[in-house]
Design a protein around this motif. Sequence first.
Motif, PDB file in Angstrom:
ATOM      1  N   LEU A 183       0.449  -1.153   0.114  1.00 20.81           N
ATOM      2  CA  LEU A 183       0.028  -0.505   0.085  1.00 20.81           C
ATOM      3  C   LEU A 183       0.907   1.327  -0.265  1.00 20.81           C
ATOM      4  CD1 LEU A 183      -2.935  -1.312   2.764  1.00 20.81           C
ATOM      5  CD2 LEU A 183      -2.843  -1.351  -0.172  1.00 20.81           C
ATOM      6  N   THR A 184       0.691   1.909  -0.642  1.00 26.15           N
ATOM      7  CA  THR A 184       1.781   3.154  -1.275  1.00 26.15           C
ATOM      8  C   THR A 184       0.312   4.281  -1.295  1.00 26.15           C
ATOM      9  OG1 THR A 184       2.428   3.448  -3.324  1.00 26.15           O
ATOM     10  CG2 THR A 184       3.193   1.924  -2.716  1.00 26.15           C
ATOM     11  N   LYS A 185       1.056   5.609  -1.167  1.00 23.96           N
ATOM     12  CA  LYS A 185       0.272   6.672  -0.952  1.00 23.96           C
ATOM     13  C   LYS A 185       0.228   7.236  -2.404  1.00 23.96           C
ATOM     14  CE  LYS A 185       3.006   9.187   2.123  1.00 23.96           C
ATOM     15  NZ  LYS A 185       3.712   9.968   2.717  1.00 23.96           N
ATOM     16  N   GLU A 186       0.943   6.936  -2.963  1.00 21.48           N
ATOM     17  CA  GLU A 186       1.351   7.313  -5.060  1.00 21.48           C
ATOM     18  C   GLU A 186       0.107   6.127  -5.061  1.00 21.48           C
ATOM     19  OE1 GLU A 186       5.112   7.726  -2.710  1.00 21.48           O
ATOM     20  OE2 GLU A 186       4.002   6.318  -3.146  1.00 21.48           O
ATOM     21  N   LYS A 187      -0.149   5.256  -5.001  1.00 21.13           N
ATOM     22  CA  LYS A 187      -1.235   4.366  -5.679  1.00 21.13           C
ATOM     23  C   LYS A 187      -2.563   4.711  -5.297  1.00 21.13           C
ATOM     24  CE  LYS A 187      -2.013  -0.725  -7.474  1.00 21.13           C
ATOM     25  NZ  LYS A 187      -1.755  -1.785  -7.504  1.00 21.13           N
ATOM     26  N   THR A 242      -5.442  -4.499   7.481  1.00 19.48           N
ATOM     27  CA  THR A 242      -6.711  -4.653   7.250  1.00 19.48           C
ATOM     28  C   THR A 242      -8.046  -4.251   5.687  1.00 19.48           C
ATOM     29  OG1 THR A 242      -8.487  -3.285   8.698  1.00 19.48           O
ATOM     30  CG2 THR A 242      -7.783  -5.216  10.243  1.00 19.48           C
ATOM     31  N   ILE A 243      -6.753  -3.234   5.279  1.00 15.14           N
ATOM     32  CA  ILE A 243      -7.464  -2.764   3.855  1.00 15.14           C
ATOM     33  C   ILE A 243      -7.039  -4.059   3.481  1.00 15.14           C
ATOM     34  CG2 ILE A 243      -6.528  -1.286   2.198  1.00 15.14           C
ATOM     35  CD1 ILE A 243      -7.600   0.260   4.784  1.00 15.14           C
ATOM     36  N   SER A 244      -8.559  -4.052   2.305  1.00 17.11           N
ATOM     37  CA  SER A 244      -8.067  -4.894   1.048  1.00 17.11           C
ATOM     38  C   SER A 244      -7.883  -3.581  -0.596  1.00 17.11           C
ATOM     39  CB  SER A 244      -9.538  -5.623   1.059  1.00 17.11           C
ATOM     40  OG  SER A 244      -9.623  -5.488  -0.553  1.00 17.11           O
ATOM     41  N   ALA A 245      -6.417  -4.316  -1.048  1.00 18.47           N
ATOM     42  CA  ALA A 245      -6.794  -3.419  -1.931  1.00 18.47           C
ATOM     43  C   ALA A 245      -7.562  -3.528  -3.013  1.00 18.47           C
ATOM     44  CB  ALA A 245      -5.050  -4.363  -2.679  1.00 18.47           C
ATOM     45  N   LYS A 253     -11.507   5.733  -6.737  1.00 20.81           N
ATOM     46  CA  LYS A 253     -12.077   6.154  -7.700  1.00 20.81           C
ATOM     47  C   LYS A 253     -13.527   6.637  -7.156  1.00 20.81           C
ATOM     48  CE  LYS A 253     -12.735   4.368 -11.867  1.00 20.81           C
ATOM     49  NZ  LYS A 253     -12.694   3.074 -13.236  1.00 20.81           N
ATOM     50  N   ALA A 254     -14.300   6.191  -6.511  1.00 15.57           N
ATOM     51  CA  ALA A 254     -15.063   6.979  -6.510  1.00 15.57           C
ATOM     52  C   ALA A 254     -15.181   7.225  -5.803  1.00 15.57           C
ATOM     53  CB  ALA A 254     -15.780   5.502  -5.402  1.00 15.57           C
TER      54      ALA A 254
END
Length: 545
Positions: A183-187, A242-245, A253-254
Amino acid sequence: MRKGAKVAIVGGVLVVMVGGAGYGAYNFFDALNDGTGTERRTGPPSSDEVAETTEKFFAAWEKGDAKTASSYTNDAVGAGRLLGEYTGAARIGEVRIAPGEPTGAGGRTVPFSVRATVSYKGKTEKLAYKSRLTVMRGETTGRALVDWAPSVVHPDLKKGDELYTGEAEAPPIEAVDRDGAALTKEKYPSLGPILDTLRERYGDKAGGTPGIELAIRHTSTNAADTPLLTLAEGKAGELRTTISAKVQAAAEKAVEKYAESSVVAVKTATGEVLAVANHRDDAFNAAFEGEVPPGSTMKILTAATLIDNGVATMNGPAPCPDTATWQSQTFKNLPGMKADESSGATLAKAFMRSCNTAFIKLIDEDPMNDASLTNEARERFGLGNDNWKTGITSTDGTVPESVGPDRAANAIGQGQVTMNPLNMASVTATAITGKFRQPYLVSPALDDRELATARGLDPATASQLKQMMKLTATSPQGTATRVMSGLTGDIGAKTGSAEVDGQDVADSWFTGFRDGVAAAAMAQAGGRGGEAAGPIVVDVLRAGG
């Protein structure tokens, strides 16, 4: 004239000073100069003075002579401390400073570039940056002096900051999702501030080793250190969230489609946060920390209160008149809603149509009182106790005991009630499972924190709430049917719009579930629930299946 006599003409008057009068004569003339025998200057420094002062200041700085360099500033103490740290704690040497052309009023601001090396425990790296200084006239001495500010030494330095070179404040971490994806802040831009917080809180618990860096320590604000130069990379520790990519990508996006919007998705069986996203001009995590009225999404909790107190059931009577008056204040329904006071008007119909007046009338029934909604929120939904420990900063909603018109307003998500998308996603999860599971972003086992607990709901109450949310998302009269129409599976929802003082358009709220995922969203000034928040939640639920 006697030996030793001195003559001076002041203001056209002949003054004679002799013998032992020498000390008095010195004091007299000292009042006219700076104590060095030269006349004290006034006004802005000349270009020659600017050049001379900066040359001497830079020369002393390059030599690491903090005492001499600071003597050319108007704050010898502050400059001496920081310039001493520059060569001491910061271990900066081989300094070379190249001044540029003076700018600004009178050409008294001098830009300059610095090249140096930073060395620590056998590691050496080159340092290069640009800064600027301004030369001013000393108020008491009349000398041309550098107008001191920490930013002279480095543009990122502020008052109270310290420079040091050594082990980083915390080891680097590589945050990963529940399946190990990075998980990156860029993505995932919304996760930027969150990942920074996780690094600060859990860097020393993730198994990594700190690197070596030149950094700024912000002693006056207790903010995380600001790295300026890395001499040696640390070994990153892995921090599993616990995040799901997949769900996070959909959430990012939403929210981009709607200004000032936020969304949270949780796994209903565990409380694990699957996604958190914000689309804002600032870095505020409104999804976790917001405190605003939730509008009619609050009717989930109000319906639970009515059922648990024996006032109503989903198929029991709940007339929906055009207006309802509570202690001199008149409440209305949304424009376009038809009144229904027939024998077929039930709580389920009032819920799926989002009839305000039906709920206002029911909360006046015995045994409902000023504390009923508050107790339900705290004891069964885990809200308002200020004890959620999600892994980062969060709030757990407020449902205060209220009297007068606010008691009625609270029941429909106005008044003094405040929530955020995290809270409403949790409310939905509790409503459809009957169990309160405090949401969290990182495992409590990581730092032995204790999660909040609550009684949860009776199975019969949870069953009715879930059925009413399903009707809201699937019935022709349901306010969420249109926006939820593209989803398959076990679905349900509740819409909401919250009036805000000073705002022409209401905040849009929406919460819903699909199979084992609950999600809630808010869009400031987004209108009705299905207009902005609804599409956000639908996109997230679609990805969560």
